[in-house]
Enzyme design. Structure first.
Site, PDB file in Angstrom:
ATOM      1  CG  HIS A 201       1.560  -1.105 -15.428  1.00 56.98           C
ATOM      2  ND1 HIS A 201       1.149  -2.346 -14.984  1.00 56.98           N
ATOM      3  CD2 HIS A 201       2.524  -1.332 -16.350  1.00 56.98           C
ATOM      4  CE1 HIS A 201       1.838  -3.277 -15.619  1.00 56.98           C
ATOM      5  NE2 HIS A 201       2.686  -2.694 -16.449  1.00 56.98           N
TER       6      HIS A 201
ATOM      7  CG  ASN B  37       1.944   3.561  -5.694  1.00 59.08           C
ATOM      8  OD1 ASN B  37       2.344   4.638  -6.138  1.00 59.08           O
ATOM      9  ND2 ASN B  37       2.536   2.411  -5.970  1.00 59.08           N
TER      10      ASN B  37
ATOM     11  CB  SER C 152       2.192   4.374 -17.180  1.00 59.25           C
ATOM     12  OG  SER C 152       3.327   4.029 -17.935  1.00 59.25           O
TER      13      SER C 152
ATOM     14  NE  ARG D 171     -13.662 -11.421 -13.181  1.00 60.52           N
ATOM     15  CZ  ARG D 171     -13.017 -11.167 -14.319  1.00 60.52           C
ATOM     16  NH1 ARG D 171     -11.755 -10.788 -14.290  1.00 60.52           N
ATOM     17  NH2 ARG D 171     -13.615 -11.303 -15.465  1.00 60.52           N
TER      18      ARG D 171
ATOM     19  CG  LEU E  84      -3.871  -6.593 -17.745  1.00 57.42           C
ATOM     20  CD1 LEU E  84      -4.606  -6.415 -16.433  1.00 57.42           C
ATOM     21  CD2 LEU E  84      -3.089  -7.895 -17.752  1.00 57.42           C
ATOM     22  CG  ASP E  85      -1.610  -3.470 -17.095  1.00 59.87           C
ATOM     23  OD1 ASP E  85      -2.263  -2.932 -16.188  1.00 59.87           O
ATOM     24  OD2 ASP E  85      -0.891  -4.462 -16.929  1.00 59.87           O
TER      25      ASP E  85
ATOM     26  CG  ASN F  51      -3.439   0.203 -12.521  1.00 54.26           C
ATOM     27  OD1 ASN F  51      -3.305   0.008 -11.306  1.00 54.26           O
ATOM     28  ND2 ASN F  51      -2.806  -0.512 -13.425  1.00 54.26           N
TER      29      ASN F  51
ATOM     30  N   GLY G  51       0.784  -1.236   0.000  1.00 52.90           N
ATOM     31  CA  GLY G  51       0.000   0.000   0.000  1.00 52.90           C
ATOM     32  C   GLY G  51       0.810   1.276   0.000  1.00 52.90           C
TER      33      GLY G  51
HETATM   34  C1  GAR Z   1       3.553  -0.901  -7.348  1.00 54.46           C
HETATM   35  O1  GAR Z   1       4.830  -0.930  -7.917  1.00 54.46           O
HETATM   36  C2  GAR Z   1       2.494  -0.836  -8.434  1.00 54.46           C
HETATM   37  O2  GAR Z   1       2.861  -0.050  -9.526  1.00 54.46           O
HETATM   38  C3  GAR Z   1       2.378  -2.283  -8.827  1.00 54.46           C
HETATM   39  O3  GAR Z   1       2.469  -3.000  -7.620  1.00 54.46           O
HETATM   40  C4  GAR Z   1       3.242  -2.238  -6.683  1.00 54.46           C
HETATM   41  C5  GAR Z   1       2.391  -2.069  -5.451  1.00 54.46           C
HETATM   42  O4  GAR Z   1       3.124  -1.451  -4.430  1.00 54.46           O
HETATM   43  N1  GAR Z   1       1.150  -2.533  -9.488  1.00 54.46           N
HETATM   44  C6  GAR Z   1       0.992  -3.475 -10.404  1.00 54.46           C
HETATM   45  O5  GAR Z   1       1.889  -4.205 -10.762  1.00 54.46           O
HETATM   46  C7  GAR Z   1      -0.397  -3.549 -10.977  1.00 54.46           C
HETATM   47  N2  GAR Z   1      -0.451  -4.505 -12.032  1.00 54.46           N
HETATM   48  P1  GAR Z   1       2.372  -0.716  -3.249  1.00 54.46           P
HETATM   49  O6  GAR Z   1       1.361  -1.727  -2.689  1.00 54.46           O
HETATM   50  O7  GAR Z   1       3.450  -0.412  -2.268  1.00 54.46           O
HETATM   51  O8  GAR Z   1       1.698   0.501  -3.805  1.00 54.46           O
END
Ligand code: GAR
Length: 219
Positions: free
Chosen positions: A109, A15, A136, A65, A144-145, A107, A13
């Site tokens: 990424h 971000n 990004s 889901r 996806l993405d 999101n 978490g």
């Molecule tokens: C981050 O690097 C984020 O960009 C990536 O997971 C990490 C989460 O870190 N997200 C993905 O790969 C999404 N497909 P965080 O939980 O410390 O924010």
């Protein structure tokens, strides 16, 4: 009225915390209304410590889901969120979910999209001999993405990098551009209406990671 934001996480978490710490400044017109995790996640404790409402909707407790996503949508809609930020949310969302929040689902990424969609982006950047890597912020669509990119930051790939050192360098940039996107949305410098994305150049309110000077959007 402040922009009400819901955040979905799956783990650490960091971000989410960058977004929350940014939004909690007086001059930023945004409230983190709710943080939801799809499994027991460290990030939920950190959000609680900041006084943010949290909810664990464990995927393991749902048959499929669709029922899990329905519970997430109920919680986000009950919290009357205007926008949803995925922050290390590691589940692929259904097309129905993406349509429900069309134009207000974001999101972060860890790659310079459209390069390296999906997982293991740092190792793939190294294996591909990329000289630059990065992150990004993009709008989420059913593919996806693949949604429109709003802001990116690049970092150099160094000769002695491994996936971990590269990830750490990219993560620092993630913690800047994700709050920037939130700030732009809250300040009306970023607006999305169907396929129409409007970005106005301007100064963002507040400080990000202690940066004193006002940050300019979108650069
Ligand atoms: C981050 O690097 C984020 O960009 C990536 O997971 C990490 C989460 O870190 N997200 C993905 O790969 C999404 N497909 P965080 O939980 O410390 O924010």
């Amino acid at each position: 009225m402040p922009l009400r934001v819901g955040i979905l996480i799956s783990g650490r978490g960091s971000n989410m915390l960058a977004l929350a710490e940014y939004a909690q400044q007086d001059d930023v017109n945004a409230d983190i209304a709710l943080v939801i995790a799809d499994k027991p996640a460290q990030g939920l404790d950190h959000a609680s410590q900041l006084g943010i409402e949290t909810l664990l909707l464990d995927r393991a407790d749902y048959q499929n889901r669709a029922s899990h996503e329905a519970a997430i949508i109920n919680a986000l809609d009950d919290a009357e969120v205007d926008a949803v930020f995925l922050a290390g949310y590691m589940r692929v969302l259904s097309a129905d979910f993406c349509h429900h929040y069309e134009g207000r689902l974001f999101n972060i990424h860890p790659s310079l999209l459209p390069r390296h969609k999906g997982l293991d982006t740092h190792q793939r950047a190294l294996d591909g001999g990329d000289r630059e890597h990065g992150c990004s912020v993009h709008l989420v669509t059913a593919d996806l993405d693949d949604g429109p990119v709003l802001i990116q930051r690049a970092v150099p790939v160094l000769a002695d990098d491994d996936a971990e050192t590269l990830a750490a360098r990219v993560l620092k940039e993630e913690h800047i551009i994700y709050p920037m996107a939130l700030g732009a949305l809250a300040a009306g410098l970023l607006s999305i209406d169907g396929d129409q994305i409007t970005m106005e150049i301007g100064e963002l309110p507040g400080r990000i990671n202690g940066v004193d000077a006002p940050l300019s959007w979108p650069a």
